[in-house]
Structure formats: structure tokens, C-alpha cells
Design a protein around this motif. Structure first.
Motif, mmCIF file in Angstrom:
data_model
loop_
_atom_site.group_PDB
_atom_site.id
_atom_site.type_symbol
_atom_site.label_atom_id
_atom_site.label_comp_id
_atom_site.label_asym_id
_atom_site.label_seq_id
_atom_site.Cartn_x
_atom_site.Cartn_y
_atom_site.Cartn_z
ATOM 1 N N ASN A 1 0.866 -1.172 0.000
ATOM 2 C CA ASN A 1 0.000 0.000 0.000
ATOM 3 C C ASN A 1 0.908 1.228 0.000
ATOM 4 O O ASN A 1 1.725 1.400 0.904
ATOM 5 C CB ASN A 1 -0.889 0.020 1.242
ATOM 6 N N TRP B 1 -2.697 3.406 6.735
ATOM 7 C CA TRP B 1 -2.909 2.364 5.725
ATOM 8 C C TRP B 1 -1.637 1.996 4.994
ATOM 9 O O TRP B 1 -1.414 0.832 4.647
ATOM 10 C CB TRP B 1 -3.970 2.865 4.755
ATOM 11 N N GLN C 1 -5.883 8.333 8.074
ATOM 12 C CA GLN C 1 -6.147 6.958 7.669
ATOM 13 C C GLN C 1 -5.235 6.517 6.532
ATOM 14 O O GLN C 1 -4.831 5.360 6.462
ATOM 15 C CB GLN C 1 -7.618 6.805 7.290
ATOM 16 N N LYS C 2 -4.890 7.427 5.639
ATOM 17 C CA LYS C 2 -3.919 7.103 4.589
ATOM 18 C C LYS C 2 -2.564 6.755 5.197
ATOM 19 O O LYS C 2 -1.895 5.802 4.776
ATOM 20 C CB LYS C 2 -3.769 8.271 3.611
#
Length: 267
Positions: free
Chosen positions: A47, A135, A131-132
Motif C-alpha cells: 500500500n 494504511w 487513515q492514509k
């Protein structure tokens, strides 16, 4: 189940029942999902968060940004982007960071960040960026070196998003940082030639210039720092050389998951 006709017809063609296809499709989807999970667990795919800080999409920074997106996606990595200028990201940090209030009489950002972490009190704009961060396995910053640092919009992104309690603090810094196990890389352009950024160069050692970012922000929050990708004086290069620079960047990204962190050094 497949049924074959037992009597002859003029066409003598078997009649098939394809009712099993939805089951096969479901099994195939489950297999693909499991394979993707395995790839992530074994490091085959990552990711990736790319933070882009340049006001002109057609700049060479913009070309590097787009090349990173295209290359990483072609390799099967999942990519999210924070294109700060396109987003209209506000770099000014104040009470607007929060939907919650700990102390209405005096604003101390770290106290408000700690409280917002407890009560989920970050505004949606910042919650999305947080959140990025949480992640990603790899974070890339793409930016021009302005005044020996990052552009103000990127510094403001750090000021607002790297919140105490959520990103660091309570004993979680450096080797115990919350983002330990994640990687980060600076990808940047500078206006001068490489010789100007050596230890005895006109502008000084580029590694020393980048240390406040690589040590004071990235390592501080637990990231393993990869060697910076630096393009010197792209405006002075020919189109052919710029194309070669982009191709070299793609080649590096193809094995980025296997790269080991560098020794940034202390102040």
C-alpha cells in the motif's frame, strides 16, 4: 453439473447446463482475494501513499508524481495520493483541525490532538489523511526543494496531520514509533547542480539539508527512511535526459519493496 443429451438430434450437439458458473466465479474471486492478502504478507505488493506538493501538474515534479503512480500500479501495488494543491489543502494549523474541544479558553495543539485521538475528534479532512498514513506500507513525498526545505503546503500537512497521540507520543518515537515497519522516501528536485550539494559544495551537503525532514519527521514517527531520490537541475536538462531520469525512477520503483533503509544520522 453438466448434462449430455442421450438422444441424437439433427445437430447431435451436447446440451450443457451452465448453472455452476456463479459458484466458479465466487471461488475465483475468493482465490484472487486470498492471493492479494498473501502478496501483501510476503511483501510482493504494498500500500503506497504518495504526497505531492507542487502547484503545477505539468512540472517535472508532476511528471515524477505521475510516473510513480503509473509504475507502482502496473506492478500491482495499491496507491493512494494526496495531491495537496489540487486538494486545496489548508496548511494553517489551529482549532479548525478538530471537531472536539478540550480547553475552550486556551489553544494548545498537542493537548487538543491527544483529546481528539481519544474521542475521534479530527475533522474529516484530517481524518482522511490520518487513515492514509495508517494504511500505507510505503510513503513517498514528491516535492521541489524550496529554501532548503519542503514547500509550506507540505510542512503544513505535517503540522496538521502528524498529530500527537495518533501519530506519535506516549513513548512512541524513533525506534518505538507508531509507524515502525513502514518505509518512507523523499523524491525531490533541486535547482542547482549536484556539485553544489556536496559536503564542500556551494550549498552544502544535501544529506545534511534533508536531515531535519528524514530524522526529525520520518524517523521520529518510526518510518524506515529509504535513500532520497534527488533530481538535480531538471530545467537545465534536455528532453532526452529528462526522459531517462523518469525511466530510471521507474526502474528503482520496480524493486522499492526490497530496498533497505539508510543511516540518516543524528544531529
Amino acid at each position: 453439473m453438466i448434462r449430455i443429451a442421450t438422444h441424437k438430434t439433427s445437430a447431435e450437439v451436447a446440451v450443457r447446463d451452465f448453472s455452476f458458473l456463479p459458484v466458479v466465479q465466487k471461488l475465483l474471486a475468493q482465490w484472487i482475494h486470498a492471493e492479494n492478502d498473501f502478496d501483501r504478507a510476503t511483501g510482493s505488493t504494498m500500500n503506497v501513499l504518495i504526497v505531492f506538493a507542487h502547484p503545477e501538474p505539468q512540472s517535472f515534479n508532476g511528471a515524477l508524481f505521475q510516473r510513480a503512480i503509473d509504475t507502482l500500479k502496473e506492478l500491482g501495488h495499491d496507491v493512494q495520493c494526496s495531491d495537496l494543491y489540487t486538494m486545496g489543502f489548508d496548511p494553517v494549523s489551529d482549532r479548525r483541525n478538530f471537531t472536539s474541544i478540550k480547553d475552550p479558553n486556551a489553544f494548545k495543539q498537542q493537548i487538543e490532538e491527544l483529546y481528539a485521538t481519544e474521542v475521534e475528534g479530527f475533522v474529516p479532512e484530517l481524518e482522511a489523511e490520518l487513515q492514509k498514513l495508517e494504511w500505507c506500507d510505503l510513503m513517498i513525498w514528491q516535492f521541489p526543494l524550496w529554501w532548503f526545505s519542503v514547500p509550506a503546503i507540505l510542512k503544513g500537512w505535517v503540522d496538521r496531520v502528524f498529530a500527537m497521540g495518533r501519530v506519535y507520543g506516549n513513548g512512541h518515537i524513533y525506534e518505538t514509533g507508531r509507524f515502525r515497519g513502514k518505509k518512507a522516501m523523499l523524491s525531490l528536485t533541486v535547482g542547482g547542480a549536484k556539485e553544489a550539494y556536496l559536503e564542500d559544495g556551494f550549498n552544502g551537503d544535501i544529506q545534511a539539508i534533508l536531515r531535519p525532514i528524514q530524522r526529525g519527521i520520518l524517523q521520529f514517527t518510526g518510518f524506515d527512511v529509504l535513500a532520497p531520490h534527488i533530481v538535480y537541475a531538471p530545467i537545465r536538462q534536455t528532453d532526452q535526459v529528462r526522459q531517462e531520469i523518469l525511466d530510471d525512477f521507474s526502474q528503482r520503483l520496480k524493486t522499492i519493496e526490497d530496498e533497505l533503509p539508510i543511516a540518516v544520522g543524528r544531529y
